[in-house]
Design an enzyme around this catalytic site. Structure first.
Site, PDB file in Angstrom:
ATOM      1  N   LYS A  22     -58.184  67.562  24.807  1.00  0.00           N
ATOM      2  CA  LYS A  22     -59.595  66.878  24.232  1.00  0.00           C
ATOM      3  C   LYS A  22     -59.240  65.325  24.694  1.00  0.00           C
ATOM      4  O   LYS A  22     -60.190  64.705  25.282  1.00  0.00           O
ATOM      5  CB  LYS A  22     -59.090  66.991  22.693  1.00  0.00           C
ATOM      6  CG  LYS A  22     -59.981  66.107  22.014  1.00  0.00           C
ATOM      7  CD  LYS A  22     -59.762  65.872  20.517  1.00  0.00           C
ATOM      8  CE  LYS A  22     -58.538  65.261  19.992  1.00  0.00           C
ATOM      9  NZ  LYS A  22     -58.868  63.816  19.734  1.00  0.00           N
ATOM     10  N   ASN A  23     -57.890  64.769  24.587  1.00  0.00           N
ATOM     11  CA  ASN A  23     -58.029  63.296  24.951  1.00  0.00           C
ATOM     12  C   ASN A  23     -58.390  62.854  26.474  1.00  0.00           C
ATOM     13  O   ASN A  23     -58.254  61.874  26.702  1.00  0.00           O
ATOM     14  CB  ASN A  23     -56.592  62.622  24.331  1.00  0.00           C
ATOM     15  CG  ASN A  23     -56.620  62.877  23.055  1.00  0.00           C
ATOM     16  OD1 ASN A  23     -57.876  62.734  22.308  1.00  0.00           O
ATOM     17  ND2 ASN A  23     -55.469  62.774  22.023  1.00  0.00           N
ATOM     18  N   CYS A 116     -60.049  59.748  13.276  1.00  0.00           N
ATOM     19  CA  CYS A 116     -59.045  59.973  12.044  1.00  0.00           C
ATOM     20  C   CYS A 116     -58.461  58.680  11.580  1.00  0.00           C
ATOM     21  O   CYS A 116     -58.388  57.741  12.170  1.00  0.00           O
ATOM     22  CB  CYS A 116     -57.567  60.849  12.765  1.00  0.00           C
ATOM     23  SG  CYS A 116     -57.972  62.368  13.079  1.00  0.00           S
ATOM     24  N   ARG A 121     -56.976  50.701  13.075  1.00  0.00           N
ATOM     25  CA  ARG A 121     -57.755  51.027  14.541  1.00  0.00           C
ATOM     26  C   ARG A 121     -58.841  49.954  15.101  1.00  0.00           C
ATOM     27  O   ARG A 121     -60.109  50.443  15.452  1.00  0.00           O
ATOM     28  CB  ARG A 121     -58.174  52.518  14.301  1.00  0.00           C
ATOM     29  CG  ARG A 121     -57.051  53.348  14.206  1.00  0.00           C
ATOM     30  CD  ARG A 121     -57.401  54.818  14.393  1.00  0.00           C
ATOM     31  NE  ARG A 121     -57.442  55.307  15.554  1.00  0.00           N
ATOM     32  CZ  ARG A 121     -57.446  56.652  16.200  1.00  0.00           C
ATOM     33  NH1 ARG A 121     -57.991  57.499  15.386  1.00  0.00           N
ATOM     34  NH2 ARG A 121     -57.335  56.901  17.368  1.00  0.00           N
ATOM     35  N   ASP A 305     -48.604  61.445  18.437  1.00  0.00           N
ATOM     36  CA  ASP A 305     -49.460  62.695  17.993  1.00  0.00           C
ATOM     37  C   ASP A 305     -48.652  63.970  17.602  1.00  0.00           C
ATOM     38  O   ASP A 305     -48.974  64.829  16.988  1.00  0.00           O
ATOM     39  CB  ASP A 305     -50.329  63.131  19.023  1.00  0.00           C
ATOM     40  CG  ASP A 305     -51.328  62.055  19.365  1.00  0.00           C
ATOM     41  OD1 ASP A 305     -51.820  61.163  18.354  1.00  0.00           O
ATOM     42  OD2 ASP A 305     -52.189  62.080  20.516  1.00  0.00           O
ATOM     43  N   ARG A 397     -61.412  69.520  15.280  1.00  0.00           N
ATOM     44  CA  ARG A 397     -61.698  68.409  16.385  1.00  0.00           C
ATOM     45  C   ARG A 397     -60.898  68.513  17.456  1.00  0.00           C
ATOM     46  O   ARG A 397     -61.087  68.211  18.342  1.00  0.00           O
ATOM     47  CB  ARG A 397     -61.738  66.987  15.673  1.00  0.00           C
ATOM     48  CG  ARG A 397     -62.651  66.881  14.463  1.00  0.00           C
ATOM     49  CD  ARG A 397     -62.641  65.377  13.941  1.00  0.00           C
ATOM     50  NE  ARG A 397     -62.397  64.474  15.048  1.00  0.00           N
ATOM     51  CZ  ARG A 397     -61.869  63.422  14.780  1.00  0.00           C
ATOM     52  NH1 ARG A 397     -61.162  63.092  13.502  1.00  0.00           N
ATOM     53  NH2 ARG A 397     -61.688  62.521  15.718  1.00  0.00           N
TER      54      ARG A 397
END
Ligand code: EPZ
Length: 418
Positions: A22-23, A116, A121, A305, A397
């Site tokens: 995903k990232n 998230c 952030r 993560d 997600r």
């Protein structure tokens, strides 16, 4: 409401193919804006965040065809450099379109990104670095208007190796005049993947993954076809589940080199780890050992993560493990749910001290964020009895059909939709 139903307490046995990252996929999808020619992105995971990126691209005027984990994107007819707030706030990665739109149009109008809730952030590092390169920013009622009238080549030093800021700089500078040097960039493998994709489009970027990235700006990029790297966090999820439950699993299509610091810790739990070129076999024959101290750090350190995932694996370990989360100020929200399942955890600020218990029990819990939610699934698989996880939109997600994948590993997991 969609929930995951898990009957836990059994060892795992099975194999699966790890999904695309995903990232890595998300900044690559933003990068497809940099050429008017079509791009093909293979191994692009079928996730809600990826579909949000498609919606953003379509909203800008791109054409997206997605089939069988392959996205064909044509940005020939882009009409607007503006993203609506409703899409911006759906995920953090919407911020990549800032660099991409500035590069393509010299202008971007966006709101603040969502994602998230792991802490504040902010995007100040993105903005500061871009300002040094000639971008001006104006903000009014939460809308940021960014303009690039004249690119100023030079050297930018990031105060912290932010993953997103590094990627945004690659997107901004790939098409530019002269050489831009990024000092103290993030070194995550996903940044190397973005560099490789952009170089496939004709960019001249080198050094991603090291302490200095050099971008020799080019005039124009062309279309390309690219295969996204395997998802290292997803691989770590299934490996952690194996340690938590015991058993033997084989994870195909993964790159163990991206998992070095995680696998070092995993071996200390007593797991047998057989890392081949593109696959990983994990064998866990006994109750895991605790591992002392785990401190999250930028890559190549232990990834934030993977902190909730490893914590889930060690809830029933022999002894005590201390987790020190240094990247995000609010990334221990899974602790309260683990406690509901009988875990012995003392949390104080960004530190959680986990003393392994003999047995966890199932409970009704809620995913509070993506990896925390996946960690609850690991805890549920290793707990005795029934666990139900609510709010699994967070999990969706980042995981393609987590319930199906866990079933491939022998987990008794079902998706409840009502
Ligand atoms: C990326 O987020 C990942 N997201 C995150 O993965 C991952 O947890 C994180 O990197 C760290 O590895 C994507 O790649 C899409 P950062 P990002 O900028 O880019 C502070 C997952 O579960 N910071 O490196 O947002 C920030 O607040 C997700 O898949 C500033 O202060 O991470 C944080 O404390 C969650 N100002 C720290 O730096 C800025 O301008 C690291 O953030 C930018 C960041």
């Amino acid at each position: 409401m969609r929930r995951l139903a898990i009957y836990g307490g059994k060892p795992l046995k099975g194999e699966l193919t790890v999904q695309g990252s995903k990232n890595a996929a998300l900044p690559i999808l933003a990068a497809t804006l940099l050429s008017a020619e079509p791009c093909r992105v293979c191994n692009c995971p079928d996730l809600t965040d990826v579909h949000t990126a498609f919606q953003i691209l379509e909203g800008l005027g791109a054409r997206v065809d997605y089939n069988g984990f392959e996205a064909q994107i044509s940005s020939a007819n882009i009409r607007t450099p503006e993203i609506c707030d409703a899409l911006m706030c759906k995920m953090r990665s919407s911020v990549f379109f800032l660099g991409a739109m500035l590069s393509r149009f010299g202008k971007a109008k966006i709101g603040y990104p969502g994602g998230c809730a792991l802490g504040a952030r902010p995007i100040d590092l993105h903005i500061k670095a871009m300002e040094q390169l000639g971008v001006t920013f104006q903000e009014e009622a939460g809308t940021i208007t960014a303009t690039l009238s004249r690119f100023r080549q030079g050297t930018v030093r990031l105060a912290f190796p932010s993953v997103g800021a590094t990627e945004n700089l690659l997107l901004l500078c790939a098409i530019s005049k002269g050489e831009t040097v990024i000092l103290n960039p993030a070194k995550e493998p996903e940044i190397v993947d973005l560099q490789n994709f952009l170089n496939g489009m004709g960019a001249k970027i080198q050094g991603a993954g090291s302490d200095v990235i050099r971008i020799q700006g080019v005039h124009k990029l062309h279309g390309c076809s690219y295969r996204v790297m395997p998802d290292r966090v997803v691989a770590a999820t299934y490996a952690s589940a194996t340690v938590a439950c015991g058993g033997e699993t084989l994870l195909r299509q993964t790159n163990p080199e991206h998992l070095t610091s995680f696998l070092e810790v995993l071996k200390r739990t007593g797991a047998e780890v057989d890392a081949q070129k593109a696959q990983l076999r994990i064998v866990m024959k006994e109750r895991p050992y605790s591992v002392g101290m785990v401190k999250t750090l930028p890559y190549p350190g232990f990834p934030t993560d993977m902190q909730p995932l490893l914590m889930a694996a060690l809830l029933q370990a022999k002894g005590t493990t201390v987790f020190y989360e240094t990247i995000f100020e609010n990334r221990l929200r899974h602790v309260a749910d683990f406690q509901r399942m009988g875990a012995d955890i003392a949390a104080d600020g960004q530190i959680a001290t986990v003393t392994g218990v003999g047995q966890l029990h199932g409970a009704k819990v809620r995913a509070s964020d993506l990896r925390g939610g996946a960690a609850l699934a690991i805890a549920g698989l290793s707990a005795c009895g029934y666990t139900e996880i609510g709010d699994i939109g967070h999990i969706e997600r980042g995981y393609v059909h987590l319930e199906e994948q866990l079933r491939l590993l022998g987990g008794d997991v079902a998706l409840i939709e009502d």
